[in-house]
Write a protein that holds these residues in place. Structure first.
Motif, PDB file in Angstrom:
ATOM      1  N   GLU A  51      38.104  28.094  28.073  1.00 58.99           N
ATOM      2  CA  GLU A  51      39.469  27.966  28.604  1.00 58.99           C
ATOM      3  C   GLU A  51      39.517  27.124  29.865  1.00 58.99           C
ATOM      4  OE1 GLU A  51      41.475  32.118  26.979  1.00 58.99           O
ATOM      5  OE2 GLU A  51      40.777  32.008  29.059  1.00 58.99           O
ATOM      6  N   SER A  52      38.420  27.064  30.605  1.00 55.38           N
ATOM      7  CA  SER A  52      38.406  26.279  31.843  1.00 55.38           C
ATOM      8  C   SER A  52      38.484  24.783  31.568  1.00 55.38           C
ATOM      9  CB  SER A  52      37.141  26.590  32.653  1.00 55.38           C
ATOM     10  OG  SER A  52      35.990  26.065  32.002  1.00 55.38           O
ATOM     11  N   GLY A  53      38.049  24.351  30.387  1.00 63.93           N
ATOM     12  CA  GLY A  53      38.124  22.940  30.024  1.00 63.93           C
ATOM     13  C   GLY A  53      37.116  22.046  30.711  1.00 63.93           C
TER      14      GLY A  53
ATOM     15  N   VAL B 168      36.205  33.253  38.309  1.00 64.47           N
ATOM     16  CA  VAL B 168      36.811  32.127  39.016  1.00 64.47           C
ATOM     17  C   VAL B 168      35.814  30.978  39.041  1.00 64.47           C
ATOM     18  CG1 VAL B 168      38.016  31.402  41.107  1.00 64.47           C
ATOM     19  CG2 VAL B 168      37.964  33.819  40.493  1.00 64.47           C
ATOM     20  N   LEU B 169      36.312  29.783  38.834  1.00 64.85           N
ATOM     21  CA  LEU B 169      35.476  28.582  38.877  1.00 64.85           C
ATOM     22  C   LEU B 169      35.852  27.761  40.102  1.00 64.85           C
ATOM     23  CD1 LEU B 169      33.350  26.879  37.257  1.00 64.85           C
ATOM     24  CD2 LEU B 169      35.312  25.661  36.295  1.00 64.85           C
ATOM     25  N   TYR B 170      34.859  27.496  40.953  1.00 62.66           N
ATOM     26  CA  TYR B 170      35.065  26.694  42.153  1.00 62.66           C
ATOM     27  C   TYR B 170      34.214  25.432  42.105  1.00 62.66           C
ATOM     28  CZ  TYR B 170      37.255  30.728  44.489  1.00 62.66           C
ATOM     29  OH  TYR B 170      38.086  31.756  44.840  1.00 62.66           O
TER      30      TYR B 170
ATOM     31  N   PRO C  98      34.178  28.172  51.508  1.00 64.38           N
ATOM     32  CA  PRO C  98      34.632  26.841  51.084  1.00 64.38           C
ATOM     33  C   PRO C  98      34.636  26.709  49.568  1.00 64.38           C
ATOM     34  CG  PRO C  98      32.927  26.689  52.778  1.00 64.38           C
ATOM     35  CD  PRO C  98      32.956  28.113  52.327  1.00 64.38           C
ATOM     36  N   GLY C  99      35.469  25.818  49.064  1.00 67.83           N
ATOM     37  CA  GLY C  99      35.498  25.535  47.638  1.00 67.83           C
ATOM     38  C   GLY C  99      36.900  25.284  47.132  1.00 67.83           C
ATOM     39  N   ALA C 100      37.008  24.329  46.218  1.00 69.94           N
ATOM     40  CA  ALA C 100      38.288  24.036  45.582  1.00 69.94           C
ATOM     41  C   ALA C 100      38.399  24.845  44.294  1.00 69.94           C
ATOM     42  CB  ALA C 100      38.394  22.545  45.279  1.00 69.94           C
ATOM     43  N   LEU C 101      39.499  25.562  44.145  1.00 69.68           N
ATOM     44  CA  LEU C 101      39.717  26.376  42.954  1.00 69.68           C
ATOM     45  C   LEU C 101      39.964  25.472  41.752  1.00 69.68           C
ATOM     46  CD1 LEU C 101      40.238  29.142  41.597  1.00 69.68           C
ATOM     47  CD2 LEU C 101      42.635  28.899  42.268  1.00 69.68           C
ATOM     48  N   ILE C 102      39.170  25.669  40.694  1.00 74.07           N
ATOM     49  CA  ILE C 102      39.323  24.892  39.465  1.00 74.07           C
ATOM     50  C   ILE C 102      40.063  25.707  38.404  1.00 74.07           C
ATOM     51  CG2 ILE C 102      38.124  23.630  37.636  1.00 74.07           C
ATOM     52  CD1 ILE C 102      37.860  22.384  40.409  1.00 74.07           C
ATOM     53  N   PHE C 103      39.649  26.968  38.234  1.00 67.13           N
ATOM     54  CA  PHE C 103      40.246  27.797  37.174  1.00 67.13           C
ATOM     55  C   PHE C 103      39.914  29.247  37.472  1.00 67.13           C
ATOM     56  CE2 PHE C 103      39.961  29.850  32.920  1.00 67.13           C
ATOM     57  CZ  PHE C 103      41.273  29.632  32.504  1.00 67.13           C
ATOM     58  N   LYS C 104      40.844  30.148  37.149  1.00 73.21           N
ATOM     59  CA  LYS C 104      40.583  31.577  37.296  1.00 73.21           C
ATOM     60  C   LYS C 104      41.304  32.337  36.198  1.00 73.21           C
ATOM     61  CE  LYS C 104      42.294  33.884  40.708  1.00 73.21           C
ATOM     62  NZ  LYS C 104      42.621  34.324  42.068  1.00 73.21           N
ATOM     63  N   LYS C 105      40.737  33.488  35.818  1.00 83.57           N
ATOM     64  CA  LYS C 105      41.328  34.274  34.734  1.00 83.57           C
ATOM     65  C   LYS C 105      40.827  35.716  34.846  1.00 83.57           C
ATOM     66  CE  LYS C 105      43.648  34.398  30.720  1.00 83.57           C
ATOM     67  NZ  LYS C 105      43.156  33.665  29.531  1.00 83.57           N
ATOM     68  N   ARG C 106      41.703  36.648  34.525  1.00 82.62           N
ATOM     69  CA  ARG C 106      41.328  38.063  34.470  1.00 82.62           C
ATOM     70  C   ARG C 106      41.297  38.498  33.006  1.00 82.62           C
ATOM     71  NH1 ARG C 106      44.494  42.931  37.519  1.00 82.62           N
ATOM     72  NH2 ARG C 106      44.066  41.552  39.280  1.00 82.62           N
TER      73      ARG C 106
ATOM     74  N   ILE D 153      33.122  37.289  27.194  1.00 79.85           N
ATOM     75  CA  ILE D 153      34.070  36.956  28.259  1.00 79.85           C
ATOM     76  C   ILE D 153      33.701  35.617  28.883  1.00 79.85           C
ATOM     77  CG2 ILE D 153      34.945  37.633  30.525  1.00 79.85           C
ATOM     78  CD1 ILE D 153      34.696  40.511  29.727  1.00 79.85           C
ATOM     79  N   VAL D 154      32.414  35.431  29.196  1.00 81.42           N
ATOM     80  CA  VAL D 154      31.978  34.177  29.814  1.00 81.42           C
ATOM     81  C   VAL D 154      32.226  33.003  28.866  1.00 81.42           C
ATOM     82  CG1 VAL D 154      30.040  32.934  30.836  1.00 81.42           C
ATOM     83  CG2 VAL D 154      30.257  35.397  31.177  1.00 81.42           C
ATOM     84  N   SER D 155      31.957  33.192  27.577  1.00 81.09           N
ATOM     85  CA  SER D 155      32.169  32.121  26.595  1.00 81.09           C
ATOM     86  C   SER D 155      33.635  31.706  26.558  1.00 81.09           C
ATOM     87  CB  SER D 155      31.718  32.575  25.209  1.00 81.09           C
ATOM     88  OG  SER D 155      30.343  32.832  25.167  1.00 81.09           O
ATOM     89  N   VAL D 156      34.530  32.702  26.517  1.00 82.13           N
ATOM     90  CA  VAL D 156      35.963  32.399  26.499  1.00 82.13           C
ATOM     91  C   VAL D 156      36.379  31.700  27.793  1.00 82.13           C
ATOM     92  CG1 VAL D 156      38.264  33.434  26.480  1.00 82.13           C
ATOM     93  CG2 VAL D 156      36.512  34.259  24.902  1.00 82.13           C
TER      94      VAL D 156
END
Length: 541
Positions: free
Chosen positions: A218-220, A173-175, A191-199, A211-214
């Motif tokens: 994908e998060s852009g 998850v990216l916050y 606290p934190g605004a969700l930017i992107f998440k993926k399983r 996995i981290v590279s992908v």
């Protein structure tokens, strides 16, 4: 022209140990970053350093028999240029600073050597863009060769990666987090605004870096995260971990991830350290209460969770500041003890399968892998005549997802239903064992995907509670401990998020007190571990 901006800097040759700050200064002069000519960039590459390197190497090769024949370049320089096309990934660029040192020195030699001015100018432009991209990549600024999106400005907030890395799946998850935000209250997320998440399914990747590279792709995002906090299924030793329940095994190093991706700090924590802090974010609507016991203010909190493996931890409250601290354990590897004849046969089957003469750990039975083992035992040994062939074939073909197939058909397949019954009887027994160890009068929490997806097994006919509290002379003692089941399966992810927030907050407070917030030349060290002590009150209903 970029080349003209660089021409006046005389500090050469560079040495292989040149640090990034000096390296940046020698290329850019100060903290400003010149804008590259985007037309040339689009002509040359898609935007990564090794692509620019390949184009420059091709240019050298194309003109080797023409204009470059007259260049007074040493053969070693030509070899360096040729080797640029063999740099297959950014790790090779970032892990060997002497590559960039060679290129900087080479830039000045090309500038001063004989040869066609047009070809020489083009080569210098390619090399300059390549060097600038290296700088941006090393500093986490991957936008030099593409226009940054306007939405990528986070106005002082910091990007943070949070990960729950289990034996089967990895959740990332990216916050975007404000470092000086207030700590959460009980039942609130960090606290934190969700930017992107993926399983991601671990079995789809050869190593964790993939996995981290992908995920980053994908998060852009156009800028690298400040911190990554990864909760990993295994003992953490010196910020590294060997995954204990992943076929083939993964080894993850926080420092290696830092250097490979350019993230400032990567902290690995035990998955049940994260799980322990995660239960503090649960509100009453996210918990199923199994018994009628009421929590005791300031009492010990304990957690058990079956997923790919079995984890256990506990939390204690400081009597002075009323804050909880979590302590992970490897309690899931304690011995498992059968309760009846069927389970005794299962124990012997597991001993033979895993070549253990004397014992089987609780995790071998009470986990996703354990549920699959139970179904295998019932199908192959006890009740082969009850096999549903379609279910059995789907189970065999499901790889690391075998346990989900058993749960899926539990209502229609007799062997799947029996497997679930055996599993939850063992789960209940180990729940009682863990409660005996820690006497969690502040609350005992059952977490993990298996529990969250099968809540009915905790309440059917009271079987689970009866087995959990069947502890002979001390049964009444643990009956006074309240038991909760988390209805959500992201508890570990929440705990890692909370831990990452406290890391970032600690970093920010150190920088602020030391007047180093905007000084890129000074580094603030992180500690290997951090005690995330937060003030919480126990659930009351």
């Amino acid at each position: 022209m970029i080349a003209n901006k660089l021409a006046h800097r005389p500090r050469f040759p560079l040495q292989a140990d040149t640090n990034l700050g000096n390296f940046r200064y020698l290329i850019c002069g100060d903290n400003s970053y010149p804008d590259p000519p985007y037309g040339l960039v689009n002509l040359l590459s898609e935007g990564w350093p090794h692509v620019l390197g390949s184009n420059l190497a091709k240019l050298i090769g194309q003109h080797m028999s023409q204009d470059f024949q007259t260049f007074s370049l040493p053969r070693s320089d030509l070899e360096v240029l040729k080797n640029m096309k063999h740099l297959k990934d950014d790790k090779e660029l970032t892990s060997h600073l002497h590559y960039q040192v060679h290129y900087v020195n080479l830039f000045y030699r090309i500038q001063s050597c004989r040869g066609s001015s047009a070809v020489k100018s083009f080569a210098m432009s390619c090399l300059t863009l390549f060097l600038l991209q290296c700088i941006y990549f090393l500093e986490g600024r991957q936008t030099v060769l593409r226009r940054p999106r306007e939405s990528a400005s986070f106005m002082g907030e910091q990007l943070v990666i949070v990960g729950d890395c289990g034996g089967t799946n990895t959740r990332l998850v990216l916050y975007s987090i404000v470092p000086n935000a207030s700590s959460p209250s009980r039942g609130e997320r960090a606290p934190g605004a969700l930017i992107f998440k993926k399983r991601y399914k671990n079995e789809d990747f050869r190593e964790f870096k993939e996995i981290v590279s992908v995920f980053l792709k994908e998060s852009g995002i156009d800028i690298l995260p400040k911190i990554a906090c990864l909760a990993c299924a295994g003992p953490i030793v010196n910020n590294t971990v060997d995954f204990t329940n992943l076929k083939g095994g993964w080894f993850i190093s926080g420092s290696d991830l830092q250097s490979f991706f350019g993230i400032e700090y990567v902290q690995l924590i035990n998955d049940f350290l994260a799980m322990g802090y995660g239960v503090l974010t649960l509100n009453t609507s996210e918990c199923l209460k199994v018994n009628e016991a009421l929590p005791q203010e300031g009492g010990v909190i304990a957690v058990i969770g079956a997923g790919t493996g079995l984890g256990e931890c506990f939390l204690t409250q400081d009597p002075d500041n009323k804050k909880y601290t979590c302590f992970p354990s490897e309690g899931g590897h304690c011995d498992w003890s059968p309760h009846n004849e069927l389970e005794c046969e299962l124990l012997n089957y597991a001993r033979k399968k895993y070549n253990h003469r004397n014992r089987i750990s609780a995790e071998r039975i009470i986990s996703g892998n354990g549920l699959s083992l139970i179904y295998e035992f019932l199908s192959n040994v006890k009740f082969p005549g009850e096999i549903n062939q379609e279910v059995y074939e789907e189970w065999k073909a499901s790889g690391a997802q075998k346990s989900s197939i058993i749960a899926k058909y539990a209502k229609t397949c007799s062997l799947c239903r029996k497997s679930m019954d055996v599993f939850f009887n063992a789960y209940a027994s180990e729940t009682g064992n863990a409660m005996l160890k820690w006497l969690p009068t502040g609350g005992f929490y059952i977490t993990g995907g298996i529990g969250a997806s099968n809540l009915e097994y905790f309440t059917i006919d009271g079987k689970f509670l009866k087995t959990a509290t069947d502890k002979g002379r001390v049964s009444d003692t643990i009956k006074r401990c309240p038991i909760y089941v988390a209805k959500v399966d992201d508890v570990g992810e929440r705990g890692a998020h909370l831990y990452a927030f406290e890391l970032l907050k600690k970093k920010y407070s150190i920088c602020k007190s030391s007047s180093m917030v905007n000084d890129p030349k000074r580094q603030v060290p992180y500690s290997e571990t951090i005690s995330v002590k937060l003030e919480y009150h126990v659930l009351t209903d």
